[in-house]
Design a protein around this motif. Structure first.
Motif, PDB file in Angstrom:
ATOM      1  N   SER A 287     -19.985  -5.942  67.792  1.00 21.77           N
ATOM      2  CA  SER A 287     -20.809  -6.460  66.083  1.00 21.77           C
ATOM      3  C   SER A 287     -21.256  -7.290  65.711  1.00 21.77           C
ATOM      4  CB  SER A 287     -18.662  -6.631  65.806  1.00 21.77           C
ATOM      5  OG  SER A 287     -18.234  -7.998  65.645  1.00 21.77           O
ATOM      6  N   VAL A 288     -20.872  -8.411  66.942  1.00 18.23           N
ATOM      7  CA  VAL A 288     -21.840  -9.810  66.940  1.00 18.23           C
ATOM      8  C   VAL A 288     -22.945  -9.327  67.370  1.00 18.23           C
ATOM      9  CG1 VAL A 288     -21.880 -12.086  67.709  1.00 18.23           C
ATOM     10  CG2 VAL A 288     -19.484 -11.042  68.007  1.00 18.23           C
ATOM     11  N   MET A 289     -23.254  -8.246  68.608  1.00 15.62           N
ATOM     12  CA  MET A 289     -24.603  -7.922  68.384  1.00 15.62           C
ATOM     13  C   MET A 289     -25.618  -6.790  67.309  1.00 15.62           C
ATOM     14  SD  MET A 289     -25.975  -5.437  71.436  1.00 15.62           S
ATOM     15  CE  MET A 289     -25.936  -4.007  70.608  1.00 15.62           C
ATOM     16  N   MET A 290     -24.350  -6.818  66.263  1.00 15.24           N
ATOM     17  CA  MET A 290     -25.332  -5.793  64.905  1.00 15.24           C
ATOM     18  C   MET A 290     -25.694  -7.281  64.337  1.00 15.24           C
ATOM     19  SD  MET A 290     -22.992  -2.347  64.177  1.00 15.24           S
ATOM     20  CE  MET A 290     -22.147  -3.632  64.451  1.00 15.24           C
ATOM     21  N   ALA A 291     -25.136  -8.553  63.934  1.00 17.08           N
ATOM     22  CA  ALA A 291     -25.135  -9.156  63.338  1.00 17.08           C
ATOM     23  C   ALA A 291     -25.930 -10.227  63.642  1.00 17.08           C
ATOM     24  CB  ALA A 291     -23.666 -10.054  64.063  1.00 17.08           C
ATOM     25  N   THR A 292     -26.088 -10.123  65.124  1.00 18.67           N
ATOM     26  CA  THR A 292     -27.386 -10.712  66.493  1.00 18.67           C
ATOM     27  C   THR A 292     -28.730  -9.914  65.460  1.00 18.67           C
ATOM     28  OG1 THR A 292     -26.167 -11.509  67.358  1.00 18.67           O
ATOM     29  CG2 THR A 292     -28.303 -11.258  68.384  1.00 18.67           C
ATOM     30  N   PHE A 293     -28.467  -8.721  65.464  1.00 22.82           N
ATOM     31  CA  PHE A 293     -29.995  -8.015  65.215  1.00 22.82           C
ATOM     32  C   PHE A 293     -30.553  -7.901  63.845  1.00 22.82           C
ATOM     33  CE2 PHE A 293     -31.873  -4.291  64.180  1.00 22.82           C
ATOM     34  CZ  PHE A 293     -32.787  -4.390  65.433  1.00 22.82           C
ATOM     35  N   MET A 294     -29.285  -8.260  63.106  1.00 20.71           N
ATOM     36  CA  MET A 294     -29.552  -8.020  61.346  1.00 20.71           C
ATOM     37  C   MET A 294     -30.488  -9.530  61.428  1.00 20.71           C
ATOM     38  SD  MET A 294     -29.747  -6.033  60.033  1.00 20.71           S
ATOM     39  CE  MET A 294     -29.514  -7.406  58.286  1.00 20.71           C
ATOM     40  N   SER A 295     -29.921 -10.986  62.447  1.00 19.05           N
ATOM     41  CA  SER A 295     -30.046 -12.451  62.361  1.00 19.05           C
ATOM     42  C   SER A 295     -31.904 -12.161  62.592  1.00 19.05           C
ATOM     43  CB  SER A 295     -29.104 -13.335  63.083  1.00 19.05           C
ATOM     44  OG  SER A 295     -28.157 -13.517  62.759  1.00 19.05           O
ATOM     45  N   MET A 296     -32.154 -10.828  63.171  1.00 23.91           N
ATOM     46  CA  MET A 296     -33.436 -10.987  64.698  1.00 23.91           C
ATOM     47  C   MET A 296     -34.399 -11.179  62.934  1.00 23.91           C
ATOM     48  SD  MET A 296     -32.664  -9.999  67.653  1.00 23.91           S
ATOM     49  CE  MET A 296     -34.589  -9.790  67.676  1.00 23.91           C
ATOM     50  N   MET A 297     -33.661  -9.863  62.065  1.00 26.83           N
ATOM     51  CA  MET A 297     -34.777  -8.972  61.081  1.00 26.83           C
ATOM     52  C   MET A 297     -34.674 -10.326  59.996  1.00 26.83           C
ATOM     53  SD  MET A 297     -33.552  -5.206  61.320  1.00 26.83           S
ATOM     54  CE  MET A 297     -34.679  -5.048  60.116  1.00 26.83           C
ATOM     55  N   ILE A 298     -33.420 -11.188  59.614  1.00 27.29           N
ATOM     56  CA  ILE A 298     -33.466 -11.834  58.404  1.00 27.29           C
ATOM     57  C   ILE A 298     -34.364 -13.047  57.816  1.00 27.29           C
ATOM     58  CG2 ILE A 298     -31.940 -12.904  57.068  1.00 27.29           C
ATOM     59  CD1 ILE A 298     -29.770 -11.741  57.602  1.00 27.29           C
ATOM     60  N   PRO A 299     -34.571 -13.547  59.605  1.00 28.61           N
ATOM     61  CA  PRO A 299     -35.687 -14.850  59.367  1.00 28.61           C
ATOM     62  C   PRO A 299     -37.350 -14.063  58.283  1.00 28.61           C
ATOM     63  CG  PRO A 299     -34.742 -14.900  61.099  1.00 28.61           C
ATOM     64  CD  PRO A 299     -34.204 -13.688  60.542  1.00 28.61           C
ATOM     65  N   ARG A 300     -37.389 -12.858  59.577  1.00 24.61           N
ATOM     66  CA  ARG A 300     -38.559 -12.361  58.536  1.00 24.61           C
ATOM     67  C   ARG A 300     -39.074 -11.340  57.645  1.00 24.61           C
ATOM     68  NH1 ARG A 300     -42.644  -7.361  61.582  1.00 24.61           N
ATOM     69  NH2 ARG A 300     -44.665  -8.509  60.446  1.00 24.61           N
ATOM     70  N   ALA A 301     -38.127 -11.144  57.182  1.00 22.99           N
ATOM     71  CA  ALA A 301     -37.834 -10.668  55.614  1.00 22.99           C
ATOM     72  C   ALA A 301     -37.463 -11.672  54.455  1.00 22.99           C
ATOM     73  CB  ALA A 301     -37.002  -9.893  55.184  1.00 22.99           C
ATOM     74  N   SER A 302     -36.532 -13.194  54.811  1.00 23.15           N
ATOM     75  CA  SER A 302     -36.781 -14.004  53.906  1.00 23.15           C
ATOM     76  C   SER A 302     -38.154 -14.357  53.590  1.00 23.15           C
ATOM     77  CB  SER A 302     -36.081 -14.813  54.961  1.00 23.15           C
ATOM     78  OG  SER A 302     -34.399 -14.575  54.705  1.00 23.15           O
ATOM     79  N   VAL A 303     -38.823 -14.532  54.567  1.00 16.80           N
ATOM     80  CA  VAL A 303     -40.504 -15.107  54.799  1.00 16.80           C
ATOM     81  C   VAL A 303     -41.174 -14.359  53.405  1.00 16.80           C
ATOM     82  CG1 VAL A 303     -42.873 -16.143  55.867  1.00 16.80           C
ATOM     83  CG2 VAL A 303     -40.947 -16.547  57.318  1.00 16.80           C
ATOM     84  N   SER A 304     -41.328 -12.874  53.944  1.00 16.54           N
ATOM     85  CA  SER A 304     -41.676 -11.611  53.037  1.00 16.54           C
ATOM     86  C   SER A 304     -41.304 -12.160  52.115  1.00 16.54           C
ATOM     87  CB  SER A 304     -41.319 -10.422  53.051  1.00 16.54           C
ATOM     88  OG  SER A 304     -42.084 -10.406  54.718  1.00 16.54           O
ATOM     89  N   ALA A 305     -39.590 -12.160  51.179  1.00 21.94           N
ATOM     90  CA  ALA A 305     -39.209 -12.326  50.498  1.00 21.94           C
ATOM     91  C   ALA A 305     -39.731 -13.913  49.180  1.00 21.94           C
ATOM     92  CB  ALA A 305     -37.599 -12.332  50.346  1.00 21.94           C
ATOM     93  N   GLY A 306     -40.018 -14.438  49.996  1.00 21.40           N
ATOM     94  CA  GLY A 306     -40.337 -15.835  49.002  1.00 21.40           C
ATOM     95  C   GLY A 306     -41.662 -15.560  48.792  1.00 21.40           C
ATOM     96  N   ARG A 307     -42.390 -14.893  50.082  1.00 17.08           N
ATOM     97  CA  ARG A 307     -44.307 -14.580  49.665  1.00 17.08           C
ATOM     98  C   ARG A 307     -44.078 -13.587  48.052  1.00 17.08           C
ATOM     99  NH1 ARG A 307     -48.313 -14.229  53.227  1.00 17.08           N
ATOM    100  NH2 ARG A 307     -48.361 -11.581  53.276  1.00 17.08           N
ATOM    101  N   ILE A 308     -43.178 -12.632  48.126  1.00 20.73           N
ATOM    102  CA  ILE A 308     -42.404 -11.057  47.222  1.00 20.73           C
ATOM    103  C   ILE A 308     -42.926 -12.430  45.923  1.00 20.73           C
ATOM    104  CG2 ILE A 308     -41.210  -9.675  45.592  1.00 20.73           C
ATOM    105  CD1 ILE A 308     -41.600  -9.153  49.065  1.00 20.73           C
ATOM    106  N   THR A 309     -41.298 -13.012  46.172  1.00 16.93           N
ATOM    107  CA  THR A 309     -41.409 -14.237  44.655  1.00 16.93           C
ATOM    108  C   THR A 309     -42.964 -15.139  44.254  1.00 16.93           C
ATOM    109  OG1 THR A 309     -38.731 -14.088  45.743  1.00 16.93           O
ATOM    110  CG2 THR A 309     -39.103 -15.684  44.285  1.00 16.93           C
ATOM    111  N   GLU A 310     -43.170 -15.734  45.101  1.00 19.85           N
ATOM    112  CA  GLU A 310     -44.240 -16.434  44.158  1.00 19.85           C
ATOM    113  C   GLU A 310     -45.032 -15.979  43.966  1.00 19.85           C
ATOM    114  OE1 GLU A 310     -48.214 -19.387  46.393  1.00 19.85           O
ATOM    115  OE2 GLU A 310     -46.524 -18.154  47.798  1.00 19.85           O
ATOM    116  N   VAL A 311     -45.631 -14.027  43.917  1.00 21.02           N
ATOM    117  CA  VAL A 311     -45.693 -13.490  43.394  1.00 21.02           C
ATOM    118  C   VAL A 311     -45.351 -13.333  41.797  1.00 21.02           C
ATOM    119  CG1 VAL A 311     -47.017 -11.340  42.745  1.00 21.02           C
ATOM    120  CG2 VAL A 311     -47.306 -12.795  44.728  1.00 21.02           C
ATOM    121  N   LEU A 312     -44.050 -12.730  42.052  1.00 20.66           N
ATOM    122  CA  LEU A 312     -43.400 -12.919  40.448  1.00 20.66           C
ATOM    123  C   LEU A 312     -43.264 -14.033  39.613  1.00 20.66           C
ATOM    124  CD1 LEU A 312     -40.469 -10.137  42.300  1.00 20.66           C
ATOM    125  CD2 LEU A 312     -42.511 -10.102  41.087  1.00 20.66           C
TER     126      LEU A 312
END
Length: 578
Positions: A287-312
Motif C-alpha cells: 500500500s505504501v508502494m502504491m501510494a508512492t507510485f501515485m506520488s510519482m505521478m501526481i507532481p507531473r499531473a499537477s503541473v499539467s493541471a496548472g497549465r490546463i487551469t491557466e487556459v480555463l
C-alpha cells in the motif's frame, strides 16, 4: 491545483465515485481476510491433519477471492469510465475556452502549447485520476487494515512495521521531491518539440526551397535532446524508487523470518501466524508502494493541471456584453470614429485617430506601406481585437455593445492568409452557409473565378482539400476563400489583401463579377496593388497608423504624396518587368 480541477469536473460522477469507494472497500477487506484464513489452514488444518477443515477454509478462501476479483473488476470499470469522462469534459472545456479567445490570447499562448495542453496535459490528469481510483482508494484502507490485522496476529513483531513503513515512505518522498521541477521542465519541452515540429511541417515548402533541411534537423535535434535529457533525468530518479522498494521488501521479509522464527521456537507464535503476519506486512508495504507510485505521478499531473487551469481561467479580452444591443436588420453602414489601438505591452499605438465611413453599395479601399496597420484596422471591425480608443459601429451600434454572433453573422471576412479545412471543396464553401445548394456553390465559384479549376478536378465539388488547403495553389486558395464568403451572402464584405495571389487579368474579372453581387453591401478592401482598388469609391491611405489621405484614385494622385509614391513605384516596377 490538481485537486481543485478534478473536483470541479468530477461533480457529475458522484454516484460512480461512491460505487468505486464501496467496491474498493469490499475488495480490500477481502484481501485482508485471506492471509488470516491461510494462517488458520496451516495451524488448524495442516498441523492437525484436519482435511475437512482445510476443505471448508479453502472453499471460503475461494469465495472471498471471487468476491475480491468481482469487486476489483467493477471498481476498475467504473474508474476507467469516470477517468475517460473527465478527459472528455476537460478537452471540451479547453476547446470551448480557446474558441472564445480573441486573436490576442491565441497569440499569447501560441498554437503548439494550446494543442499540448488539450492533449498531453489532459492525458496526464486523466491517467492520474484513473490510477487514483484504482490505487489511492484502496491503499489507505489496506494500510490501516493491514496494521490492525498484523497486530492482531502478533504484537511482538509490530516494531518491524514501525521501522519499515516510515523508512520506505521517507526515502521515496525525498526522491519525488526532486522530480517535481523536472516534470515542469518536461511539459515545457513537449511544447518546444511540438512548436518546432509544427513549424517544419507547415513550412516544408520554404524549408526545401531554401535548402534548410540541415538547419531544421539541428533545431529539432536541440528540442528533442532537451526533452530526452529531461526524461532521462526523471528516469534516473524513478530508477532509484524501485530498488528502495525492493530493498525494504526483502529486508522486511528477512527480518520477519529471523525474529519470527525465534518466537515460533519459543512457542510465543505459531507458523500460520508468522505466515499471516508476513503477508500483512507485505500488504502494508504494498500500500505504501502504491501510494508512492501515485506520488510519482501526481507532481507531473499537477503541473499539467496548472497549465490546463491557466487556459480555463484566461478570459478573452473581447467580452460579450451582458445586455447586447441589436443591430438593425439590413444595417450595412460601418463607421470608425477616432479609432486607436495598442497591442498589449507596446509603447506606441499601431493605429491613431482613424475615422472613416463605409456606406452600403460602395467600396472603401485601404492602402499603405507594409506595417502601416491595414490588416489590424480591418481586424477591429469583426472584433478580432477590441479598440483601445474610439469606437467601431455597424448600423449605428458599437460592436462592443452588440452580441458577437450578431456582428459576425453580418460580415464575410476573407483573411490575408486564407485557410481551408480538411474535407472537400463543398464542405469548405458551406462554412459560409451550411444549407447552401450546389447551385449556390457553383454561382459563388463563378463570381470568384474558381469554377474553371474546380470543374477540371476529378470530383468537382467533392474534390478533397488537405489541411490548410496545401493541395491547391495560393491563387486557388484565395479564390475558394472569396467564394466561401460569397456563399454566406453577408451585408459587409472585408477583403484583407485577398487578391494578391491573382494575376491582373483574373483580378480584374473577379472585381467586375463582384460589383453586381455587392451592390447593396458595404465592401472594405485592404490591398497592396493600386490596380486592385483603382475603381474604389473611396480610398484611405495609411502611413504609420494614421490616415494621410482619402479620396478617389484621381484625387489622391493630385493631393496625397504617399499615394503618389506607392502608385509610381508600382508603375515603375511594371515597366521594368515589361
Amino acid at each position: 491545483m490538481l485537486a481543485n480541477l478534478t473536483r470541479a469536473y468530477l461533480a457529475p460522477y458522484r454516484r460512480w465515485l461512491t460505487a468505486i469507494v464501496l467496491l474498493q472497500l469490499v475488495a480490500t477487506m477481502a484481501s485482508l481476510y485471506l492471509p488470516s484464513l491461510n494462517g488458520k489452514i496451516i495451524d488448524d488444518g495442516v498441523a492437525k491433519g484436519d482435511t475437512a477443515f482445510i476443505l471448508k477454509a479453502g472453499g471460503m478462501m475461494l469465495m472471498v477471492s471471487l468476491v475480491q476479483i468481482v469487486a476489483t473488476i467493477c471498481a476498475t470499470w467504473f474508474g476507467a469510465r469516470t477517468a475517460a469522462g473527465l478527459g472528455r469534459d476537460l478537452r471540451a472545456s479547453v476547446f470551448s475556452r480557446v474558441g472564445s479567445f480573441s486573436a490576442q490570447e491565441v497569440s499569447r499562448f501560441g498554437a503548439p502549447t494550446l494543442i499540448s495542453r488539450s492533449t498531453n496535459d489532459v492525458t496526464q490528469v486523466q491517467t492520474v485520476t484513473f490510477m487514483g481510483f484504482t490505487m489511492m482508494v484502496s491503499a489507505p484502507i489496506m494500510m490501516v487494515g493491514g496494521i490492525f490485522m498484523a497486530l492482531r496476529e502478533d504484537v511482538g513483531l509490530s516494531w518491524l512495521v514501525a521501522v519499515a513503513v516510515p523508512f520506505l515512505g521517507l526515502s521515496v518522498a525525498l526522491v519525488i521531491r526532486r522530480m517535481i521541477p523536472q516534470f515542469r521542465l518536461m511539459q515545457e519541452s513537449v511544447d518546444w518539440v511540438n512548436r518546432v515540429l509544427r513549424e517544419q511541417i507547415t513550412g516544408i515548402r520554404v524549408v526545401r526551397a531554401f535548402v534548410r533541411e540541415d538547419h531544421e534537423r539541428s533545431r529539432f535535434a536541440e528540442a528533442n535532446t532537451q526533452y530526452t535529457g529531461t526524461a532521462v533525468a526523471v528516469g534516473r530518479l524513478m530508477a532509484l524508487v524501485f530498488p528502495i522498494v525492493m530493498l525494504t521488501f526483502n529486508a522486511s521479509t528477512v527480518a520477519v523470518l529471523w525474529f519470527g522464527s525465534h518466537r515460533v521456537a519459543s512457542g510465543a507464535m505459531q507458523i500460520g501466524e508468522l505466515t499471516a503476519f508476513m503477508s500483512y506486512l507485505m500488504q502494508i508495504l504494498m500500500s505504501v508502494m502504491m501510494a508512492t507510485f501515485m506520488s510519482m505521478m501526481i507532481p507531473r499531473a499537477s503541473v499539467s493541471a496548472g497549465r490546463i487551469t491557466e487556459v480555463l481561467e484566461t478570459d478573452s479580452t473581447v467580452v460579450p456584453p451582458t445586455t447586447p444591443t441589436a443591430i438593425p436588420d439590413g444595417a450595412t453602414r460601418v463607421e470608425l470614429d477616432d479609432v486607436e489601438f495598442h497591442y498589449p505591452g507596446a509603447q506606441n499605438a499601431v493605429l491613431q485617430g482613424i475615422s472613416l465611413v463605409a456606406e452600403p453599395g460602395s467600396t472603401t479601399a485601404i492602402i499603405g506601406s507594409t506595417g502601416s496597420g491595414k490588416s489590424t484596422l480591418l481586424s477591429l471591425i469583426p472584433r478580432l481585437y477590441d479598440v483601445t480608443g474610439g469606437s467601431v459601429r455597424i448600423g449605428g451600434v458599437d460592436v462592443r455593445g452588440a452580441a458577437l454572433t450578431d456582428v459576425w453573422s453580418r460580415i464575410g471576412l476573407v483573411p490575408q492568409k486564407p485557410y481551408l479545412f480538411t474535407g472537400t471543396i463543398a464542405s469548405n464553401l458551406r462554412y459560409g452557409d451550411r444549407d447552401a445548394s450546389d447551385e449556390d456553390l457553383w454561382a459563388a465559384l463563378r463570381i470568384a473565378q474558381a469554377d474553371g479549376f474546380v470543374r477540371a478536378m476529378p470530383d468537382g465539388l467533392d474534390s478533397a482539400i488537405a489541411q490548410g488547403g496545401t493541395n491547391v495553389s495560393g491563387g486557388q486558395r484565395q479564390r475558394l476563400a472569396i467564394a466561401r464568403a460569397l456563399v454566406a451572402k453577408p451585408s459587409i464584405y472585408l477583403f484583407d489583401d485577398s487578391f494578391s495571389a491573382l494575376d491582373l487579368a483574373t483580378d480584374a474579372r473577379l472585381r467586375a463579377a463582384l460589383r453586381p453581387v455587392t451592390q447593396d453591401a458595404a465592401v472594405i478592401v485592404v490591398a497592396q496593388r493600386v490596380s486592385t482598388i483603382i475603381d474604389a469609391d473611396r480610398i484611405v491611405v495609411l502611413e504609420d497608423g494614421r490616415v494621410v489621405g482619402t479620396g478617389t484614385h484621381d484625387e489622391l494622385m493630385q493631393t496625397c504624396p504617399t499615394y503618389q509614391e506607392i502608385a509610381q513605384s508600382q508603375r515603375a516596377a511594371q515597366e521594368v518587368a515589361a
